[in-house]
Design a protein around this motif. Sequence first.
Motif, PDB file in Angstrom:
ATOM      1  N   UNK A  99       0.790  -1.174  -0.096  1.00 31.44           N
ATOM      2  CA  UNK A  99      -0.177  -0.081   0.206  1.00 31.44           C
ATOM      3  C   UNK A  99       0.765   1.224  -0.072  1.00 31.44           C
ATOM      4  N   UNK A 100       0.417   2.246  -0.572  1.00 28.51           N
ATOM      5  CA  UNK A 100       0.938   3.536  -0.708  1.00 28.51           C
ATOM      6  C   UNK A 100       0.302   4.790  -0.384  1.00 28.51           C
ATOM      7  N   UNK A 101       0.785   5.840  -0.002  1.00 24.43           N
ATOM      8  CA  UNK A 101       0.037   7.121   0.012  1.00 24.43           C
ATOM      9  C   UNK A 101      -0.731   7.538  -1.346  1.00 24.43           C
ATOM     10  N   UNK A 102      -1.803   8.073  -1.112  1.00 23.45           N
ATOM     11  CA  UNK A 102      -2.448   8.675  -2.200  1.00 23.45           C
ATOM     12  C   UNK A 102      -1.732   9.597  -3.407  1.00 23.45           C
ATOM     13  N   UNK A 103      -0.733  10.333  -2.702  1.00 22.38           N
ATOM     14  CA  UNK A 103       0.117  11.279  -3.463  1.00 22.38           C
ATOM     15  C   UNK A 103       1.061  10.369  -4.262  1.00 22.38           C
ATOM     16  N   UNK A 104       1.590   9.427  -3.748  1.00 22.79           N
ATOM     17  CA  UNK A 104       2.639   8.545  -4.394  1.00 22.79           C
ATOM     18  C   UNK A 104       1.716   7.715  -5.631  1.00 22.79           C
ATOM     19  N   UNK A 105       0.570   7.144  -5.282  1.00 21.14           N
ATOM     20  CA  UNK A 105      -0.118   6.468  -6.387  1.00 21.14           C
ATOM     21  C   UNK A 105      -0.293   7.546  -7.551  1.00 21.14           C
ATOM     22  N   UNK A 106      -0.928   8.859  -7.260  1.00 18.00           N
ATOM     23  CA  UNK A 106      -1.218   9.602  -8.310  1.00 18.00           C
ATOM     24  C   UNK A 106       0.037  10.096  -9.111  1.00 18.00           C
ATOM     25  N   UNK A 107       1.028   9.971  -8.370  1.00 11.36           N
ATOM     26  CA  UNK A 107       2.487  10.440  -9.202  1.00 11.36           C
ATOM     27  C   UNK A 107       2.733   8.764 -10.244  1.00 11.36           C
ATOM     28  N   UNK A 108       2.653   8.124  -9.564  1.00 12.14           N
ATOM     29  CA  UNK A 108       3.297   6.905 -10.385  1.00 12.14           C
ATOM     30  C   UNK A 108       2.071   6.631 -11.542  1.00 12.14           C
ATOM     31  N   UNK A 109       0.925   6.951 -11.342  1.00 16.38           N
ATOM     32  CA  UNK A 109      -0.079   6.840 -12.254  1.00 16.38           C
ATOM     33  C   UNK A 109       0.036   7.975 -13.326  1.00 16.38           C
ATOM     34  N   UNK A 110       0.433   8.925 -12.890  1.00 19.43           N
ATOM     35  CA  UNK A 110       0.370  10.364 -13.761  1.00 19.43           C
ATOM     36  C   UNK A 110      -1.003  10.752 -14.019  1.00 19.43           C
ATOM     37  N   UNK A 111      -1.893  10.851 -12.730  1.00 20.23           N
ATOM     38  CA  UNK A 111      -3.304  11.101 -12.758  1.00 20.23           C
ATOM     39  C   UNK A 111      -3.544  12.616 -12.710  1.00 20.23           C
ATOM     40  N   UNK A 112      -4.267  13.033 -13.330  1.00 20.19           N
ATOM     41  CA  UNK A 112      -4.760  14.507 -13.275  1.00 20.19           C
ATOM     42  C   UNK A 112      -5.466  14.984 -11.804  1.00 20.19           C
ATOM     43  N   UNK A 113      -5.069  15.759 -11.146  1.00 17.59           N
ATOM     44  CA  UNK A 113      -5.717  16.102  -9.832  1.00 17.59           C
ATOM     45  C   UNK A 113      -7.153  15.655  -9.819  1.00 17.59           C
ATOM     46  N   UNK A 114      -8.088  15.884 -10.895  1.00 19.64           N
ATOM     47  CA  UNK A 114      -9.685  15.998 -10.800  1.00 19.64           C
ATOM     48  C   UNK A 114      -9.645  14.412 -11.092  1.00 19.64           C
ATOM     49  N   UNK A 115      -9.208  13.348 -11.452  1.00 20.24           N
ATOM     50  CA  UNK A 115      -9.437  12.136 -11.608  1.00 20.24           C
ATOM     51  C   UNK A 115      -9.524  11.339 -10.509  1.00 20.24           C
ATOM     52  N   UNK A 116     -10.716  10.829 -10.212  1.00 24.15           N
ATOM     53  CA  UNK A 116     -10.976   9.953  -8.821  1.00 24.15           C
ATOM     54  C   UNK A 116     -10.135   8.790  -8.951  1.00 24.15           C
ATOM     55  N   UNK A 117      -9.469   8.700  -7.480  1.00 19.49           N
ATOM     56  CA  UNK A 117      -8.494   7.591  -7.128  1.00 19.49           C
ATOM     57  C   UNK A 117      -9.451   6.737  -5.786  1.00 19.49           C
ATOM     58  N   UNK A 118      -9.699   5.608  -6.078  1.00 22.03           N
ATOM     59  CA  UNK A 118     -10.358   4.989  -5.128  1.00 22.03           C
ATOM     60  C   UNK A 118      -9.841   3.183  -4.812  1.00 22.03           C
ATOM     61  N   UNK A 119     -10.271   2.799  -3.850  1.00 19.51           N
ATOM     62  CA  UNK A 119      -9.634   1.421  -3.666  1.00 19.51           C
ATOM     63  C   UNK A 119     -10.856   0.373  -3.807  1.00 19.51           C
TER      64      UNK A 119
END
Length: 233
Positions: A180-200
């Motif tokens: 498991x990783x912090x959300x910020x690290x996941x977003x960076x690794x997946x190159x997600x736009x800030x508005x893109x929802x990220x859930x589990x």
Amino acid sequence: MDFAPWSDRADRADRTDRADGADRTDESAGAAGADRPVTYVPATVTRSAKIVVAGGFGVGKTTLIGSVSEVRPLRMEEPITQASAGVDDLRGTPHKTTTTVAMDFGRIHMAGGRIALYLFGLPGQSRFQPLWEDLAEGALGCLVLADTRDLDASHDALGLLDGAGIPYAVAINTFPGSPSYPEAELREALALDPATPLTHCDARDRTSSLHALITLTEYLSEHRSAALLETRR
């Protein structure tokens, strides 16, 4: 947002016949089935949407669609053979014996049965990209499944969606023992736009999978409202 059960009286009757040990010929069963009314889509449905489920090989797309579909899911799978050696990476899924070679399909209803979502699962291997493009055509949005053991496997699907302009949400499928990783690290690794929802989610669990789809549909509703406002300016 709530959910309405799907009803198919003919299918229930067939299951009852099998449970009672009834021995019928195909001809008699077909004649009886022709006389039974079948409700394929509830009369309450006023809107429908095509949703694609994408992600890397073995990430859980087939499992998620099977867990939420209110109809018997359509699965186009074939056994994994020696021909896939060196092509399909089984390191993260050593017990996987089949793979989707065309698509998965399922259907659920939301908003008290007023909305029907048609779910199309895309095969995970990048060699199926021409098929991805065909299946994604006309989709309102996409739920992308990701696995923290191999986040890079999601990039092909994310790139396709970005290129096609299809809005999407990302759900991290929580496999047992996966890091498991912090959300910020996941977003960076997946190159997600800030508005893109990220859930589990846990693709095996219906409620968890539904929550992921709700996250997507809420985002799509907001995305569409924002687009309509922009066009009216």
